[in-house]
Write a protein that holds these residues in place. Structure first.
Motif, mmCIF file in Angstrom:
data_model
loop_
_atom_site.group_PDB
_atom_site.id
_atom_site.type_symbol
_atom_site.label_atom_id
_atom_site.label_comp_id
_atom_site.label_asym_id
_atom_site.label_seq_id
_atom_site.Cartn_x
_atom_site.Cartn_y
_atom_site.Cartn_z
ATOM 1 N N ILE A 207 0.833 -1.214 0.000
ATOM 2 C CA ILE A 207 0.000 0.000 0.000
ATOM 3 C C ILE A 207 0.861 1.255 0.000
ATOM 4 O O ILE A 207 0.595 2.214 -0.736
ATOM 5 N N VAL A 208 1.908 1.257 0.810
ATOM 6 C CA VAL A 208 2.802 2.424 0.879
ATOM 7 C C VAL A 208 3.469 2.675 -0.460
ATOM 8 O O VAL A 208 3.537 3.820 -0.935
ATOM 9 N N LEU A 209 3.980 1.632 -1.102
ATOM 10 C CA LEU A 209 4.663 1.800 -2.388
ATOM 11 C C LEU A 209 3.702 2.230 -3.484
ATOM 12 O O LEU A 209 4.034 3.094 -4.305
ATOM 13 N N VAL A 210 2.506 1.627 -3.504
ATOM 14 C CA VAL A 210 1.520 2.006 -4.532
ATOM 15 C C VAL A 210 1.117 3.466 -4.367
ATOM 16 O O VAL A 210 1.021 4.217 -5.358
ATOM 17 N N ARG A 211 0.897 3.894 -3.137
ATOM 18 C CA ARG A 211 0.532 5.298 -2.897
ATOM 19 C C ARG A 211 1.647 6.232 -3.339
ATOM 20 O O ARG A 211 1.406 7.289 -3.933
ATOM 21 N N HIS A 212 2.898 5.856 -3.064
ATOM 22 C CA HIS A 212 4.036 6.707 -3.412
ATOM 23 C C HIS A 212 4.174 6.863 -4.919
ATOM 24 O O HIS A 212 4.264 7.993 -5.435
ATOM 25 N N PHE A 213 4.171 5.724 -5.650
ATOM 26 C CA PHE A 213 4.378 5.807 -7.099
ATOM 27 C C PHE A 213 3.140 6.341 -7.811
ATOM 28 O O PHE A 213 3.243 6.879 -8.917
ATOM 29 N N ALA A 214 1.958 6.161 -7.192
ATOM 30 C CA ALA A 214 0.748 6.732 -7.806
ATOM 31 C C ALA A 214 0.760 8.252 -7.774
ATOM 32 O O ALA A 214 0.192 8.916 -8.645
ATOM 33 N N LYS A 215 1.457 8.796 -6.769
ATOM 34 C CA LYS A 215 1.578 10.255 -6.656
ATOM 35 C C LYS A 215 2.746 10.822 -7.454
ATOM 36 O O LYS A 215 2.975 12.030 -7.441
ATOM 37 N N GLY A 216 3.492 9.924 -8.109
ATOM 38 C CA GLY A 216 4.612 10.397 -8.926
ATOM 39 C C GLY A 216 5.895 10.556 -8.160
ATOM 40 O O GLY A 216 6.778 11.319 -8.558
ATOM 41 N N GLY A 217 6.050 9.852 -7.055
ATOM 42 C CA GLY A 217 7.305 9.895 -6.320
ATOM 43 C C GLY A 217 7.402 11.104 -5.421
ATOM 44 O O GLY A 217 6.424 11.703 -4.998
#
Length: 323
Positions: free
Chosen positions: A309-319
């Motif tokens: 969840i943390v990684l998906v949220r991070h990359f979904a926001k563009g880093g």
């Protein structure tokens, strides 16, 4: 070297800039996970607590098993003698080939798993409530308790709510599916020994089922053998009356004698197919659930889900640029 330079010149500078941006920076990855540590911890804790609650609420399951050996029955000699005297018999237009010699042990195992055998077993011992509605077992009193939403033991009434075509009382086929999951029959290929095992929340019930199964399968196979042997004897007597050839009469008398011996052995031996090497006993230790493993897997799953969840949220926001 020249080829490498040419390949390098074949790609524009923007390509290498894009490739560098697409590379995964492990330091950035760990930094993202560290920033989301509280979410990961919370997700792990929720799953861990849920796994513990689930494991605690699972009833203990006990297994009883019996180790069996194939009985050394005197084989049915009809086929053997038919091959010996088949030439003479064929001259009289008589077929003594009684079919291939079926392995009685293999046949008994398949009969044991069959719906017909289970139906007779179910009706004989009335185990449907113990199989389909048992909820808990008291190790002190040894008594079973049943799910009140499924079965009322005092009124002997099934109360479960199901959709058609199912009925409140489980059918034979539905019960057989459940029984097939708690029953296991395995054969050791090296020794030929057979193990029959049954699982239940009550170790006494599991032991009782195994003892009944061994007893009944021997009786069923014994009765089948007796019926087949009697049919063979009647057939041979009919053929004996039809022939006047002395040699053929001798053959039939010998065959009838062998079949009579087989019938006597079948009637005298209670362990017709299986002899008990190690009888079933009341188990003292459960075989499942493995609560520690359930808790570990639940905790691990929660941690993995939290990291995802943390990684998906991070990359979904563009880093980092989006934060």
């Amino acid at each position: 070297m020249t080829q490498q330079v040419q390949q390098h010149q074949a790609y524009p500078p923007a390509y290498f800039e894009q490739a560098a941006e697409d590379e995964i920076d492990l330091r950035e990855l760990f930094a993202v996970i560290w920033r989301g540590k509280w979410l990961i911890i919370a997700c792990t804790a929720v799953f861990a607590i849920g796994a513990v609650i689930f494991a605690i609420n699972q009833p203990n399951i006990y297994r009883a098993n019996a180790l069996l050996a194939a009985s050394n029955q005197e084989s049915n000699k009809l086929s053997g003698m038919a091959s010996q005297f088949g030439g003479l018999a064929s001259l009289a237009g008589i077929n003594l080939n009684a079919g291939g010699g079926t392995d009685q042990t293999t046949l008994a195992i398949e009969v044991l798993k069959s719906r017909q055998f289970f139906k007779e077993f179910l009706d004989k011992y009335q185990i449907k409530a113990d199989l389909m509605a048992a909820q808990d077992w008291n190790p002190v009193s040894g008594e079973l308790s049943y799910n009140p939403e499924v079965y009322d033991a005092q009124a002997n009434l099934w109360k479960r709510e199901v959709k058609a075509p199912k009925q409140a009382e489980p059918s034979m086929q539905e019960s057989h599916k459940v029984f097939a999951k708690v029953l296991s029959v395995t054969t050791n290929k090296e020794t030929g020994l057979v193990t029959i095992a049954a699982e239940h929340i009550s170790p006494k019930v599991a032991q009782q089922w195994v003892n009944w199964l061994v007893k009944d399968i021997n009786q069923v196979m014994q009765q089948r053998s007796q019926q087949e042997t009697l049919a063979n004897i009647n057939y041979l007597k009919e053929q004996l009356e039809k022939t006047s050839v002395a040699q053929m009469q001798t053959v039939f008398y010998q065959l009838i004698e062998e079949q009579t011996k087989t019938l006597m052995l079948a009637e005298a031996n209670d362990d017709f197919v299986f002899k008990i090497v190690d009888p079933a006993v009341v188990a003292e230790q459960k075989v499942k659930p493995k609560r520690a493993l359930i808790c570990m897997l639940g905790t691990l799953l929660g941690g993995m889900l939290g990291v995802m969840i943390v990684l998906v949220r991070h990359f979904a926001k563009g880093g980092d640029n989006a934060e």
